[in-house]
Design a protein around this motif. Structure first.
Motif, PDB file in Angstrom:
ATOM      1  N   LEU A  27      18.409  11.616 -41.914  1.00 20.88           N
ATOM      2  CA  LEU A  27      17.390  11.334 -40.902  1.00 20.88           C
ATOM      3  C   LEU A  27      17.294  10.071 -40.451  1.00 20.88           C
ATOM      4  N   ALA A  28      17.012   9.260 -41.570  1.00 19.70           N
ATOM      5  CA  ALA A  28      16.798   7.790 -41.361  1.00 19.70           C
ATOM      6  C   ALA A  28      17.920   7.156 -40.596  1.00 19.70           C
ATOM      7  N   LEU A  29      18.849   7.503 -40.772  1.00 14.33           N
ATOM      8  CA  LEU A  29      20.156   7.087 -40.024  1.00 14.33           C
ATOM      9  C   LEU A  29      20.683   7.880 -38.673  1.00 14.33           C
ATOM     10  N   PHE A  30      19.848   8.746 -38.560  1.00 19.25           N
ATOM     11  CA  PHE A  30      20.534   9.781 -37.449  1.00 19.25           C
ATOM     12  C   PHE A  30      20.509   9.079 -36.051  1.00 19.25           C
ATOM     13  N   ASP A  31      19.535   8.452 -35.644  1.00 18.48           N
ATOM     14  CA  ASP A  31      19.761   7.934 -34.415  1.00 18.48           C
ATOM     15  C   ASP A  31      20.999   6.838 -34.054  1.00 18.48           C
ATOM     16  N   ASP A  32      21.272   6.052 -35.075  1.00 19.91           N
ATOM     17  CA  ASP A  32      22.263   5.150 -35.181  1.00 19.91           C
ATOM     18  C   ASP A  32      23.513   5.925 -35.294  1.00 19.91           C
ATOM     19  N   THR A  33      23.641   6.771 -36.043  1.00 16.72           N
ATOM     20  CA  THR A  33      24.860   7.665 -36.361  1.00 16.72           C
ATOM     21  C   THR A  33      25.223   8.593 -34.893  1.00 16.72           C
ATOM     22  N   SER A  34      24.113   9.115 -34.185  1.00 17.19           N
ATOM     23  CA  SER A  34      24.199   9.862 -32.994  1.00 17.19           C
ATOM     24  C   SER A  34      24.575   9.077 -31.782  1.00 17.19           C
ATOM     25  N   ALA A  35      24.319   7.798 -31.838  1.00 17.48           N
ATOM     26  CA  ALA A  35      24.535   6.726 -30.783  1.00 17.48           C
ATOM     27  C   ALA A  35      26.175   6.402 -31.053  1.00 17.48           C
ATOM     28  N   ALA A  36      26.527   6.333 -32.266  1.00 13.01           N
ATOM     29  CA  ALA A  36      27.831   5.920 -32.386  1.00 13.01           C
ATOM     30  C   ALA A  36      28.769   6.968 -32.161  1.00 13.01           C
ATOM     31  N   PHE A  37      28.400   8.304 -32.581  1.00 16.68           N
ATOM     32  CA  PHE A  37      29.018   9.281 -32.245  1.00 16.68           C
ATOM     33  C   PHE A  37      29.385   9.602 -30.811  1.00 16.68           C
ATOM     34  N   LEU A  38      28.411   9.575 -30.159  1.00 19.23           N
ATOM     35  CA  LEU A  38      28.444   9.540 -28.516  1.00 19.23           C
ATOM     36  C   LEU A  38      29.273   8.583 -27.900  1.00 19.23           C
TER      37      LEU A  38
END
Length: 170
Positions: A27-38
């Motif tokens: 979860l700590a990296l989720f925002d960055d991961t989701s932004a990259a995924f999108l």
């Protein structure tokens, strides 16, 4: 939230619930991961046989990649595609303005309250059969991303659970 569409907000919200239930350490990296995924969605074909990231996820260096988050985002995206088809099917006879209002209301359930608009269209609950199909689709997509079956089940259950929550106004 930034410049995401309502559909992308829903994908992120469903995936976050799945990651929280499956791999909360990501979860700590989720925002960055989701932004990259999108920005650049990836599929199961970008994982090696060992379940490590390959291709556009590694950027040419050997780094740890939150694979569960990526699988959850892929599963949530697959679920959203299914739900879109279900909405179209269920409302085939409705006018296009009614369909747009219904979809907007459904997606508004997953947006922050400051972005919601009052919509007079009631959003029916998903049927048990639809929820079972959503669960199966999420489970199969998680397996395609090389998630162990036990984690894939938890991920699918979390997505269905999030979709089953009532609207804030209910």
């Amino acid at each position: 939230m930034g410049n995401r569409t309502a559909e992308q907000d829903l994908v992120v919200e469903l995936a976050r619930a799945a990651v929280d239930a499956t791999a909360p350490d990501e979860l700590a990296l989720f925002d960055d991961t989701s932004a990259a995924f999108l920005r650049r969605p990836v599929g199961p074909e970008h994982l090696t046989r060992e379940g490590k990231a390959d291709g556009p996820l590694t950027f040419g260096v050997d780094v740890w990649v939150p694979v569960v988050s990526i699988a959850a985002l892929g599963a949530a995206q697959s679920v959203l595609i299914f739900l879109g088809a279900e909405i179209k099917s269920a409302l085939r006879e409705e006018s296009s303005s009614t369909i747009r209002a219904w979809v907007k209301r459904l997606l508004a359930r997953f947006q922050p309250s400051d972005r919601q608009e009052a919509a007079p269209v009631a959003v029916p609950r998903l049927t048990p059969e639809q929820l079972a199909t959503v669960r199966q689709r999420a489970y199969e997509q998680a397996l395609a991303f090389k998630m162990p079956p036990a984690k894939a089940e938890i991920m699918a259950d979390a997505i269905v659970g999030r979709l089953s929550l009532p609207d804030a106004g209910e």
